[in-house]
Structure formats: C-alpha cells, structure tokens
Design a protein around this motif. Structure first.
Motif, PDB file in Angstrom:
ATOM      1  N   LEU A  10     -11.419 -36.132 -20.011  1.00 28.21           N
ATOM      2  CA  LEU A  10     -11.090 -37.550 -20.172  1.00 28.21           C
ATOM      3  C   LEU A  10     -10.280 -37.785 -21.446  1.00 28.21           C
ATOM      4  CD1 LEU A  10     -14.391 -39.380 -19.071  1.00 28.21           C
ATOM      5  CD2 LEU A  10     -12.252 -39.145 -17.797  1.00 28.21           C
ATOM      6  N   LEU A  11     -10.642 -37.079 -22.517  1.00 26.31           N
ATOM      7  CA  LEU A  11      -9.886 -37.207 -23.768  1.00 26.31           C
ATOM      8  C   LEU A  11      -8.481 -36.618 -23.609  1.00 26.31           C
ATOM      9  CD1 LEU A  11     -12.542 -36.376 -26.517  1.00 26.31           C
ATOM     10  CD2 LEU A  11     -11.517 -38.595 -26.017  1.00 26.31           C
ATOM     11  N   ALA A  12      -8.381 -35.513 -22.879  1.00 28.66           N
ATOM     12  CA  ALA A  12      -7.062 -34.925 -22.630  1.00 28.66           C
ATOM     13  C   ALA A  12      -6.199 -35.887 -21.813  1.00 28.66           C
ATOM     14  CB  ALA A  12      -7.204 -33.589 -21.906  1.00 28.66           C
ATOM     15  N   LEU A  13      -6.818 -36.569 -20.851  1.00 28.30           N
ATOM     16  CA  LEU A  13      -6.095 -37.574 -20.057  1.00 28.30           C
ATOM     17  C   LEU A  13      -5.640 -38.725 -20.940  1.00 28.30           C
ATOM     18  CD1 LEU A  13      -5.084 -38.674 -17.376  1.00 28.30           C
ATOM     19  CD2 LEU A  13      -7.399 -39.589 -16.949  1.00 28.30           C
ATOM     20  N   THR A  14      -6.491 -39.114 -21.893  1.00 28.29           N
ATOM     21  CA  THR A  14      -6.120 -40.158 -22.851  1.00 28.29           C
ATOM     22  C   THR A  14      -4.890 -39.741 -23.650  1.00 28.29           C
ATOM     23  OG1 THR A  14      -8.438 -40.849 -23.075  1.00 28.29           O
ATOM     24  CG2 THR A  14      -6.925 -41.515 -24.823  1.00 28.29           C
ATOM     25  N   ALA A  15      -4.896 -38.503 -24.151  1.00 23.15           N
ATOM     26  CA  ALA A  15      -3.752 -37.991 -24.910  1.00 23.15           C
ATOM     27  C   ALA A  15      -2.494 -37.942 -24.046  1.00 23.15           C
ATOM     28  CB  ALA A  15      -4.069 -36.601 -25.465  1.00 23.15           C
TER      29      ALA A  15
END
Length: 303
Positions: A10-15
């Motif tokens: 999810l954090l990678a998707l945010t980035a």
C-alpha cells in the motif's frame, strides 16, 4: 512491530501515485497557471476527504464525538498553518515544473527527507554524522543533476529547492500537530486552506476560465483525487502497521517513480550525468532514513 507485506505494498502504491502526480502537474501547466492548478486540486482533495472523516470516525469508534475546546483549537491551528505552507510549497513546485523535467523535479523535491533532520537543529534535535553524510551525498547529487556549466542554479532548480525546504517545514509542523488532533480532519482543513490561499490570488492574477479548468480535467482530477485523497488515505492506513523508518524508505520511491513516469508518459529522458546525480540523491534519501544506533536499541527494547 511486525510489518505486513500488504501494508508495504500500500505504501509502494502511495509512492507510485505521488510519483505519477509530477506528470499530472507538468501536463496541468499546459492548461492552467500554477496558482489555479493548485487551488483546484487542493479543493478537490478536501472534498474527497470529507466522507473519509466519517468513515475513519466509525472505524475508530469516535463518530459523532465532539472535540474538546483545546483539541478543536489545535486542529484548526495546525490545519490552517499546514495549509498555508502547503500552498506556497506546491506553488513553487508547480512553477519549477515549467522549467525542469518531471524526474528532476521528483528528486529535488525528495530532498525534504534529508532536510527535515537538518532543520531539526532549530528545535533541538541535532542530527548525527549519518545525516551530515546524507547531506553531502545529496549535495553531490544535486551538483550532477542541476549544474549545467553556468554560474548558478537554473530558475526551475532554485524553485524546486525552495519547495523542498518548505515541504521540510511542512513535515515538522505536521509532526507537531498530528499527535494533538485527528489526522484526516487535519489534512482536510489543510487542503481547503491551501485551496483558498492559492485560489484567491489565482482569481486576481491568473483569471482562469471554466473552459481552461474543464480542458485540464484529467491532470486536475489525478492530482486532486488520487494524489491528495486516495494516496493520503493509503498512507494513513498503511503507516499504522509499518515501522516509521521502513515506511519512509518505501515512500522515498516516489522520486524513482517520477523519473519512470516522466520517461514513459512524456518521453523525458535524463542524461547519464543526471542519472548518476539521481542515484546519489537516492542513496542520500535512504541513508537519512536508516535508524541510528540509539534507534535500533530503542526498537529492540520495545519488542
């Protein structure tokens, strides 16, 4: 804290969303002035977060709870202050994108990750040798990325550096107010504040027409709905389950995604010299976020 692979994704998707936002902002410059673009995107971001306030309130069991007077004052003070800083920082960034490529803008903006601990000196948070090493690496990367043989930085580079400095201040202000107020409400107020701060001078100086805003619907909606609303929500949800240092490292991939997005969507390629500069800056970003000896000892004690 046990890190969940799902929340890392999810954090990678945010980035990824934030990296792609640089393309949306660059395309938006073809239709709208910087103040108009940021005013519209910020107001959209605020509107998107309104229903999320109720949703997060129900999840946390605080739906319908009235904040105490002191809590309400801190919420509005923090939200407005963050909104003003965000408005100025994002406007400098939008102006900078008129002169710099998407990839270069992503990496120079990411300097805030290195600048935050340096600015901590003024609030009695002295950075260690690791941070100063990261600063040295970042300066070397900036030299390769920005210097083209002239006597000074280009206009776009200078604007983006100013933007990075303000984003560093923005993070420190959020760090102060976020434990004192509801995070989603704080962000919602900051977006509406940024929308007003950018929107009023946009009406006075850029005089946007509805036709221009309608023509820029795709980049504006991406920046407003995905970058402000969706990405912020993903960050809030995921960071509760990921170590702060690891979360920062994953989110710093935003700069890498901005280079890839600029190349794939806009055909903006960096020179070999600029790529080396990007690599040095990325190393600086990672180094600045690695835990020091004391942090590791504290983490071990808290397990």
């Amino acid at each position: 804290m046990k890190t969940s692979p799902k929340h890392l994704l999810l954090l990678a998707l945010t980035a990824l969303i934030w990296g792609g936002a640089f393309v949306a902002q660059s395309v938006g410059n073809d239709y709208l002035g910087p103040l108009t673009f940021n005013g519209v995107r910020s107001l959209i971001g605020g509107v998107v977060l309104l229903p999320l306030i109720t949703a997060f309130g129900r999840i946390s069991g605080n739906a319908g709870r009235q904040p105490a007077p002191g809590e309400k004052k801190k919420l509005w003070t923090g939200g407005v202050l963050c909104g003003v800083i965000l408005a100025v920082a994002s406007t400098l960034q939008q102006w900078g994108l008129q002169y710099a490529s998407v990839g270069k803008a992503g990496f120079i903006t990411a300097m805030y990750i290195v600048l935050v601990p340096v600015l901590g000196i003024f609030i009695k948070r002295s950075p260690g040798a690791k941070v100063w090493a990261a600063v040295a690496l970042a300066l070397g990367g900036l030299y390769l990325l920005c210097w083209s043989g002239g006597a000074a930085l280009g206009m776009g580079d200078a604007l983006l550096l100013g933007c990075s400095g303000l984003f560093s201040l923005h993070i420190l202000v959020i760090d102060h107010f976020s434990p004192l107020a509801d995070g989603v409400k704080l962000s919602c107020i900051q977006f509406f504040t940024a929308g007003i701060v950018c929107g009023v001078p946009a009406l006075l100086f850029e005089k946007p027409a509805w036709g221009q805003i309608a023509a820029a619907w795709a980049p504006v909606l991406y920046a407003g709905v995905l970058s402000c609303g969706v990405a912020y929500t993903l960050q809030v949800v995921a960071q509760k389950h990921v170590e702060p240092t690891l979360a920062s490292l994953v989110l710093s991939l935003e700069s890498v995604f901005s280079v890839l997005a600029g190349w794939l969507v806009l055909g903006q390629a960096l020179t070999a010299r600029e790529l080396v500069g990007c690599a040095l800056m990325f190393c600086a970003i990672v180094l600045a976020q690695l835990p020091g000896k004391k942090s590791r000892e504290t983490a071990e004690q808290n397990r």
